[in-house]
Design a protein around this motif. Structure first.
Motif, short mmCIF file in Angstrom:
data_model
loop_
_atom_site.label_atom_id
_atom_site.label_comp_id
_atom_site.label_asym_id
_atom_site.label_seq_id
_atom_site.Cartn_x
_atom_site.Cartn_y
_atom_site.Cartn_z
N ALA A 142 0.77 -0.79 0.23
CA ALA A 142 -0.25 0.01 -0.08
C ALA A 142 0.74 1.07 0.03
N GLN A 143 0.06 2.75 -0.32
CA GLN A 143 0.94 3.43 -0.19
C GLN A 143 1.30 4.30 1.01
N TYR A 144 2.46 4.27 1.07
CA TYR A 144 3.75 4.51 2.31
C TYR A 144 3.58 3.58 2.90
N GLN A 145 3.38 2.46 2.45
CA GLN A 145 4.29 1.63 3.52
C GLN A 145 4.59 0.83 2.63
N GLY A 146 5.78 -0.23 3.26
CA GLY A 146 6.56 -0.95 3.06
C GLY A 146 7.37 -1.66 3.92
#
Length: 496
Positions: A142-146
């Motif tokens: 997901a966006q801004y997740q890593g």
């Protein structure tokens, strides 16, 4: 209730603050009108190209999609800072991943007993993955997740421009005009900001984002600076942009390269279409012409025809950040130096704090200002101590700058006692009071051990974490940075 806010100044400080305030007010159902006044004649400094991991929370809070950021600001992923020659000929990393630390874990103490292993590579997966240019996330996440903590390298001017259009679409009023003067009441409150368009802009709260000029807090309200120059000697920078059609490196690094030089240090930051380089130095030991010549010589002949930009700065902070109905954000409040990329973080912190204190300010303005000033001072002092650490524990004495930067009088008093303890042991959590710190135990460990400052115990059994499985799995599952950025660009082109 705060019904109106006037922000004077654009750039990263103005537009990050405006968008944070706007997002928080809209989520809370407040009908607060935010107006940003920006001069069409004053260019932004625009060299804040490196960030820390909190930027993901901030941009997510604002509502800007991560893909939008990567494309509009030419952003790349940053997972650590790699320091070279801070001790002559040596290199070490300050990564963003934090190893798990059970209360009973004494792996650091055991590592110091067998310090034949590099500390960063023993306790960080990112410092190993950076060698292979591995991105900190996959396109499926997901966006801004890593998979690991990460920040960005980005074009600060392009980020400000994107946030300007993003904010206008969401109701922020944008006035392109020059502030001619500021009306201050006998009680010491700002009652209007006057412009060359004949406007007298009145608001409940004024935010000064005018950069080093500090036109409202420093100028109209007369708040003086307190200097940090005794502890941070650098006060100049010469910078240059290297387009990839002029010279492109073999790969886009996932880290900021910070190389110590004779009179300071030099950054090297990889964006999608260019590199940003800059020599941060002390004018007491190097003049502008010599600094530019040193930067060009270090870079090579391909930069001969490229423009260099000179920046003067003062390391210090306003005696108060919030006075009456005016609060300063970014350079108008203070600046330390570019090392460790704290500049944009200080803007993030201020914008978020102000957003959460709007109701407090409406109900108890004097108490709110006093409290904000206290936490702001504590934050600046915290970062000052961490930056001071990088210089004073260096073993370099080979130039007049490094002799001065490592002198006893350059050591902060608060840091001095801790350094005496850390010479004999690694830092513990009790050395860092406070619940929310930008730089705490892990960061100090990477610097202290990376610079080989800690002597450590003389006996003990090896017991460092085994990161081999994690590193191998990450290399197999995560793409290289350039491959991930190419996917983002293709997806953006299809969507457009």
């Amino acid at each position: 209730m705060v019904q109106s806010i006037v922000i004077v100044g654009g750039g990263s400080a103005g537009w990050i603050t405006a968008n944070l305030l706007n997002a928080h007010c809209q989520r809370a159902g407040r009908k607060t009108q935010i107006t940003l006044v920006e001069s069409p004649d004053i260019p932004t400094i625009g060299v804040g190209e490196a960030t820390v991991p909190t930027i993901r929370r901030t941009l997510n809070d604002i509502g800007l999609p991560e893909r939008d950021l990567l494309v509009s600001a030419e952003a790349t992923f940053k997972t650590l800072i790699r320091f070279q020659n801070w001790n002559a000929g040596e290199s070490y990393d300050h990564p963003f991943d934090r190893r798990r630390r059970p209360l009973t874990d004494d792996a650091v103490s055991r590592w110091t007993a067998q310090n034949n292993l590099p500390f960063d590579r023993s306790f960080s997966a990112l410092t190993q993955l950076a060698d292979d240019n591995v991105a900190p996330k996959s396109p499926r996440q997901a966006q801004y997740q890593g998979s690991f903590p990460y920040a960005y390298h980005l074009d600060a001017v392009k980020l400000a421009n994107r946030l300007a259009s993003f904010g206008r679409e969401r109701g922020i009023q944008h006035r392109l005009c020059n502030v001619t003067d500021v009306t201050v009441s006998p009680e010491g409150l700002i009652s209007a900001v006057n412009t060359d368009h004949g406007d007298a802009l009145a608001a409940d709260l004024y935010i000064d984002c005018t950069g080093f000029r500090s036109a409202l807090l420093g100028g109209a309200l007369g708040v003086k600076m307190r200097s940090f120059a005794k502890y941070l000697l650098c006060d100049r920078a010469v910078t240059m942009r290297i387009p990839y059609d002029v010279h492109k490196p073999e790969r886009l690094l996932t880290y900021t390269l910070a190389t110590a030089r004779d009179a300071g240090w030099q950054w090297d930051i990889n964006l999608q279409n260019r590199r940003g380089i800059g020599y941060v130095y002390s004018s007491a030991f190097l003049n502008e012409d010599a600094a530019e010549a040193a930067l060009r010589q270090h870079e090579g002949r391909h930069c001969d025809q490229l423009e260099a930009r000179h920046i003067r700065f003062t390391s210090g902070k306003r005696q108060v950040s919030w006075k009456g109905n005016c609060v300063a954000v970014g350079l108008s409040d203070g600046f330390l130096e570019p090392l460790e990329s704290s500049g944009l973080y200080l803007i993030e912190f201020a914008g978020l704090a102000i957003a959460t204190m709007l109701d407090d300010f409406a109900a108890a303005p004097k108490a709110t200002a006093r409290y904000y000033n206290r936490i702001s001072d504590e934050l600046y002092d915290e970062i000052l101590g961490f930056l001071n650490l990088h210089y004073v524990i260096s073993t370099r004495r080979d130039t007049p700058f490094w002799q001065a930067a490592t002198a006893d009088e350059a050591i902060l008093d608060d840091l001095r006692d801790r350094l005496e303890l850390w010479k004999r042991r690694s830092p513990t959590q009790f050395d860092f009071p406070g619940a929310d710190r930008l730089f705490a135990q892990d960061s100090y460990e990477f610097i202290l051990h990376g610079m080989k400052y800690v002597d450590g115990p003389v006996s003990g059994a090896p017991g460092v974490p085994d990161l081999s499985a994690l590193v191998g799995k990450s290399r197999a599952e995560l793409p290289e940075q350039e491959a991930l950025l190419a996917l983002v660009q293709r997806a953006a082109a299809v969507q457009a």
